[in-house]
Design an enzyme around this catalytic site. Structure first.
Site, mmCIF file in Angstrom:
data_model
loop_
_atom_site.group_PDB
_atom_site.id
_atom_site.type_symbol
_atom_site.label_atom_id
_atom_site.label_comp_id
_atom_site.label_asym_id
_atom_site.label_seq_id
_atom_site.Cartn_x
_atom_site.Cartn_y
_atom_site.Cartn_z
ATOM 1 N N ILE A 192 0.829 -1.199 0.000
ATOM 2 C CA ILE A 192 0.000 0.000 0.000
ATOM 3 C C ILE A 192 0.865 1.251 0.000
ATOM 4 C CG2 ILE A 192 -1.674 1.345 1.326
ATOM 5 C CD1 ILE A 192 -2.894 -1.304 2.264
ATOM 6 N N GLU A 247 -13.541 1.523 17.264
ATOM 7 C CA GLU A 247 -14.526 1.636 16.181
ATOM 8 C C GLU A 247 -15.733 0.739 16.474
ATOM 9 O OE1 GLU A 247 -11.135 2.514 12.756
ATOM 10 O OE2 GLU A 247 -12.185 0.585 12.783
ATOM 11 N N PRO A 286 1.313 -2.216 10.217
ATOM 12 C CA PRO A 286 0.315 -2.907 11.035
ATOM 13 C C PRO A 286 0.391 -2.438 12.480
ATOM 14 C CG PRO A 286 2.177 -4.344 10.593
ATOM 15 C CD PRO A 286 2.399 -3.113 9.774
ATOM 16 N N HIS A 300 -13.717 4.475 8.375
ATOM 17 C CA HIS A 300 -13.018 3.251 7.976
ATOM 18 C C HIS A 300 -13.560 2.711 6.649
ATOM 19 C CE1 HIS A 300 -10.582 -0.291 9.818
ATOM 20 N NE2 HIS A 300 -10.466 -0.287 8.500
ATOM 21 N N ARG A 344 -4.266 1.769 10.893
ATOM 22 C CA ARG A 344 -4.945 1.354 12.121
ATOM 23 C C ARG A 344 -4.959 2.510 13.103
ATOM 24 N NH1 ARG A 344 -6.719 -1.909 9.405
ATOM 25 N NH2 ARG A 344 -6.730 -4.197 9.558
ATOM 26 N N ASP A 356 -8.843 7.768 8.497
ATOM 27 C CA ASP A 356 -9.927 6.851 8.142
ATOM 28 C C ASP A 356 -10.147 5.823 9.239
ATOM 29 O OD1 ASP A 356 -11.903 5.796 6.311
ATOM 30 O OD2 ASP A 356 -10.537 4.110 5.958
#
Length: 325
Positions: A161, A268, A211, A287, A239, A263
């Site tokens: 990414i 959450e 991560p 998200h 995250r 995001d």
């Protein structure tokens, strides 16, 4: 074979099909399952041999009460919702969905950045409120506008990414630097690996692509912020736990961080008392970077392929050691 989907709504709110799994057996789909009610989780797993989950946790207690389970498929890249040690002891393979949303998340990272520097939403709202019609000038601006060319973006992490994000950044003529936990060759001469301290000191824009682990938990804290340039832009589509939300909110309000595009948050759905909600220049989305239809179709296909591979004894995308110990 009995297959249960514990929380299918996030992946498939009705615009996809579970038919791929139905070729393997009887499928029961729950749109949502409680994250905290273990009794409900256990009851819903019941006699199922295959369990598919996105965010519903499956811990040792749940597994102990579900002796028929032979396979757990996580319908996401992150798999911390499953107790891997407990699954491994039972020789239950746990699979995930790697690299399904690379381009979508990179695209969304830049959507956040472009919203911050161009504020299209605010200006569109202004026009629709009639402010352009009543303006004495042919043009006006509601917020500061910023050109990206020549600025430096620092990518924390340099996986797929981040590399896709770097390619977009290069197209915008940004200078690209990155930090990775180990040496990683750049994809092109225009990307340069630096230390984390150097990244904090040099970057005008910082984007998170690692991560969430014990090592990265709240890595964007007061100490890190103090090393950053005044007026830095912070982006996080990875995250929520990577940042100390109170410290970032304080830095936004003080102007140390010019703006943040987020995001993800630490809890959450988002809590009403999250300090970021009242912070200045904080752009928050729920998200959704991974949610384009095309991306979810790809995720569903990989999840089906993972189960198909397991059933013929060729399990892939296994994130524990269940099949190799």
């Amino acid at each position: 074979m009995k297959i249960v989907v514990l929380d299918g709504y996030a992946l498939n709110p009705g615009d996809l099909s579970w038919q791929g799994f139905e070729t393997f057996g009887e499928v029961t789909v729950y749109e949502r399952t409680s994250f905290t009610d273990k009794k409900e989780i256990i009851e819903r797993i019941g006699e199922a041999e295959v369990v598919l989950t996105n965010k519903t946790p499956i811990d040792a207690e749940v597994l102990a009460a579900a002796p028929q389970v032979k396979y757990i498929g996580v319908m996401a890249t992150g798999y911390n919702v499953v107790d891997l040690d407990a699954a491994s002891k039972r020789k239950i393979p746990v699979t995930n969905i790697p690299a399904y949303g690379t381009n979508a998340v990179a695209q969304f990272t830049f959507a956040l950045l472009l919203e911050i520097v161009n504020q299209v939403g605010a200006h569109n709202a202004s026009v629709h409120l009639g402010e352009w019609q009543s303006s004495v000038d042919f043009t006006y601006q509601k917020t500061p506008l910023m050109e990206l060319q020549g600025k430096t973006i620092g990518l924390i992490g340099y996986g797929e990414i981040a590399q896709a994000t770097a390619a977009i950044a290069q197209a915008f003529k940004l200078k690209v630097i990155y930090w990775n936990h180990r040496e990683k060759a750049p994809q092109a001469a225009w990307a340069r690996q630096v230390s984390l301290t150097e990244l904090y000191q040099q970057a005008d824009i910082i984007s998170l692509h690692v991560p969430q682990t014990d090592e990265t938990q709240q890595m964007i804290n007061q100490t890190a912020i103090n090393q950053m340039k005044d007026g830095v832009i912070l982006l996080n589509s990875a995250r929520g736990g990577l940042i100390d939300e109170a410290a970032v909110a304080e830095a936004l309000n003080a102007g140390k961080i010019y703006a943040a595009g987020l995001d993800v948050v630490s809890k959450e759905p988002m809590s009403g008392d999250n300090p970021l909600l009242k912070a200045k220049n904080c752009f928050i989305t729920p998200h959704i970077a991974w949610r384009p239809l095309e991306t979810r179709e790809r995720l569903m296909g990989i999840a089906v392929d993972n189960l198909a591979a397991f059933l013929v004894g060729q399990a892939k995308n296994v994130v524990n050691k269940a099949l190799t110990d």
